[in-house]
Design an enzyme around this catalytic site. Structure first.
Site, PDB file in Angstrom:
ATOM      1  CG  HIS A   1      -1.962  -1.070   1.192  1.00 31.93           C
ATOM      2  ND1 HIS A   1      -2.870  -1.225   0.164  1.00 31.93           N
ATOM      3  CD2 HIS A   1      -2.201  -2.095   2.055  1.00 31.93           C
ATOM      4  CE1 HIS A   1      -3.631  -2.292   0.402  1.00 31.93           C
ATOM      5  NE2 HIS A   1      -3.243  -2.843   1.548  1.00 31.93           N
TER       6      HIS A   1
ATOM      7  CG  ASP B   1      -2.670  -8.380   0.750  1.00 31.80           C
ATOM      8  OD1 ASP B   1      -2.012  -8.761   1.736  1.00 31.80           O
ATOM      9  OD2 ASP B   1      -3.672  -7.629   0.843  1.00 31.80           O
TER      10      ASP B   1
ATOM     11  CG  HIS C   1      -6.470  -5.309   1.612  1.00 30.52           C
ATOM     12  ND1 HIS C   1      -5.891  -6.127   2.573  1.00 30.52           N
ATOM     13  CD2 HIS C   1      -7.659  -4.892   2.116  1.00 30.52           C
ATOM     14  CE1 HIS C   1      -6.689  -6.177   3.634  1.00 30.52           C
ATOM     15  NE2 HIS C   1      -7.773  -5.445   3.381  1.00 30.52           N
TER      16      HIS C   1
ATOM     17  CG  ASP D   1      -4.922  -9.956   3.488  1.00 25.40           C
ATOM     18  OD1 ASP D   1      -4.455 -10.601   2.531  1.00 25.40           O
ATOM     19  OD2 ASP D   1      -4.648  -8.763   3.692  1.00 25.40           O
TER      20      ASP D   1
HETATM   21  C1  SP5 Z   1      -1.077  -5.110   4.019  1.00 22.15           C
HETATM   22  C2  SP5 Z   1      -2.555  -5.125   4.259  1.00 22.15           C
HETATM   23  O1  SP5 Z   1      -3.175  -6.181   4.193  1.00 22.15           O
HETATM   24  N1  SP5 Z   1      -3.141  -3.975   4.635  1.00 22.15           N
HETATM   25  C3  SP5 Z   1      -4.531  -3.892   4.851  1.00 22.15           C
HETATM   26  C4  SP5 Z   1      -5.016  -2.664   5.501  1.00 22.15           C
HETATM   27  C5  SP5 Z   1      -6.497  -2.686   5.751  1.00 22.15           C
HETATM   28  N2  SP5 Z   1      -6.895  -1.755   6.722  1.00 22.15           N
HETATM   29  C6  SP5 Z   1      -8.252  -1.384   6.960  1.00 22.15           C
HETATM   30  C7  SP5 Z   1      -9.297  -2.307   6.584  1.00 22.15           C
HETATM   31  C8  SP5 Z   1     -10.721  -1.800   6.762  1.00 22.15           C
HETATM   32  C9  SP5 Z   1     -11.496  -3.032   6.900  1.00 22.15           C
HETATM   33  N3  SP5 Z   1     -12.881  -2.987   7.125  1.00 22.15           N
HETATM   34  C10 SP5 Z   1     -13.204  -4.356   7.452  1.00 22.15           C
HETATM   35  C11 SP5 Z   1     -14.513  -4.651   8.012  1.00 22.15           C
HETATM   36  C12 SP5 Z   1     -14.393  -6.038   8.649  1.00 22.15           C
HETATM   37  N4  SP5 Z   1     -15.653  -6.520   9.096  1.00 22.15           N
HETATM   38 ZN    ZN Z   2      -4.081  -7.128   2.648  1.00 18.90          ZN
END
Ligand code: SP5
Ligand code: ZN
Length: 358
Positions: free
Chosen positions: A173, A209, A211, A299
């Site tokens: 990110h 990943d 994301h 994840d």
């Molecule tokens: C490296 C990596 O995997 N970074 C991920 C960062 C995500 N951060 C915030 C996620 C917001 C998630 N909302 C989730 C709702 C879960 N019920």
């Molecule tokens: Zn991630």
């Protein structure tokens, strides 16, 4: 006679332990960080128990590979923000730094984030979110994660079929001038850039990943010699929300060298394997002349606390096997994955598939 299998090299360092952000703000609530030291120690324990790995420590690569991709202002902030905040009383030493302000629009462009502003206040000019706290050990840990990644790359460049970099904090990110999403320096992108600087004319990055790797995409958006292919949760519902749509394909000399596969909630291994096969075809067709860089997040696991895919532990054998099927040398860079009770087994399963030991 069959050649005996060489154990895969796993590069790891204890330096990451110093980055323990304690608190992130998610959905407006302060909660314990998902991105915590136990993620890596759990993977280390599981790999030791499973055998067939050889742990290696990182060697120092200096600042050159980092300054090749990241903005000097970002580096300056990450190096000094904590000590500045301690000096001015902006932290009592226990609480992490999370920006109070975020610069957007005309403010961001108008020089308000200049060096006249105190560093801790300037963080908001370079930070994506409220979930990436800075503590005393953050900068050193982020530097060490880059060395972990570059050392894995060295081992593969020297002839190993694959190496696994247990990077923490993660990286995908982080963009040229921005940290966030638990990431500070973009470990995978720095490896890819180093391969180019060492003479490769084409390098491919495959991002698995959950994301979208907005940082990696930005860094190579206009770079035709680096292919970025990512499978991830559709940004219509998932972090980082702003990027990762299928129509984002790069620009200028990089047009067509960014490819995104946004996936729906509930994606299981069959759906995932279908998309991964398409992604692998793009990687094959690109004709890289350097090892493949894989940004690997667990994840995507069904039990992940911030994901919504339906991939089970045993499925990572198949996913690793699809990467193995590319027939390329592979540098695996650890990104996310937050289910502490399963992340170790998931890593073992992926390596079984990647190395063909199953
Ligand atoms: C490296 C990596 O995997 N970074 C991920 C960062 C995500 N951060 C915030 C996620 C917001 C998630 N909302 C989730 C709702 C879960 N019920
Ligand atoms: Zn991630």
């Amino acid at each position: 006679m069959e050649t005996p299998l060489q154990p895969i090299a796993v590069v790891t360092s204890d330096a990451h332990l110093a980055h323990d952000g304690l608190t992130e703000i998610m959905g407006g609530r302060p909660i314990p960080c998902f991105e915590r030291p136990e993620r890596i120690t759990a993977i280390e324990s599981a790999l030791s128990a499973a055998g067939a790995v050889r742990f290696a420590h990182p060697t120092e690569h200096g600042m050159g590979p980092i300054t090749a991709l990241h903005d000097s202002q970002l580096l300056d902030l990450l190096e000094h923000a904590w000590t500045d905040a301690v000096a001015t009383g902006d932290t009592d030493g226990d609480r992490p730094l999370i920006p109070d302000t975020f610069l957007v629009g005309p403010y961001a462009a108008g020089g308000y984030a200049g060096t006249g502003t105190a560093r801790p206040a300037r963080l908001g000019a370079h930070c994506l979110d409220t979930a990436t706290p800075i503590v005393a050990g953050t900068y050193a840990a982020a530097l060490a994660a880059v060395d972990v990644a570059l050392t894995a790359a060295d081992l593969v460049t020297a002839g190993a079929p694959a190496a696994y970099a247990l990077c923490r904090p993660p990286g995908h990110h982080a963009s040229r001038e921005m940290y966030g999403g638990y990431c500070f320096f973009n470990n995978a992108a720095i490896v890819a850039e180093q391969l180019v600087r060492d003479g490769a004319s084409r390098v491919a990055i495959l991002d698995l990943d959950y994301h979208h790797g907005n940082g990696t995409q930005q860094l190579f958006w206009e770079r035709g010699e680096v292919l970025y292919v990512s499978l991830h949760a559709d940004p219509a519902r998932a972090f980082p929300y702003f990027s990762g749509h299928a129509d984002e394909m790069g620009a200028g000399p990089g047009a067509g060298a960014t490819r995104n596969f946004p996936l729906p909630a509930g994606t299981n291994v069959d759906d995932y394997a279908t998309a991964l096969a398409d992604a692998c075809e793009l990687v094959s067709g690109f004709g890289a002349d350097a090892p493949l860089v894989v940004s690997l997040g667990f994840d995507t696991y069904a039990g992940d606390p911030i994901g919504d895919f339906a991939i089970e532990t045993g499925d990572y054998v198949r996913i690793g096997g699809l990467v193995r099927g590319l027939g390329r040398q592979v540098i695996v860079i650890q990104e996310g994955g937050y289910a502490l009770d399963a992340i170790g087994a998931n890593a073992v399963a992926f390596l079984q598939g990647l190395t063909g030991r199953h």
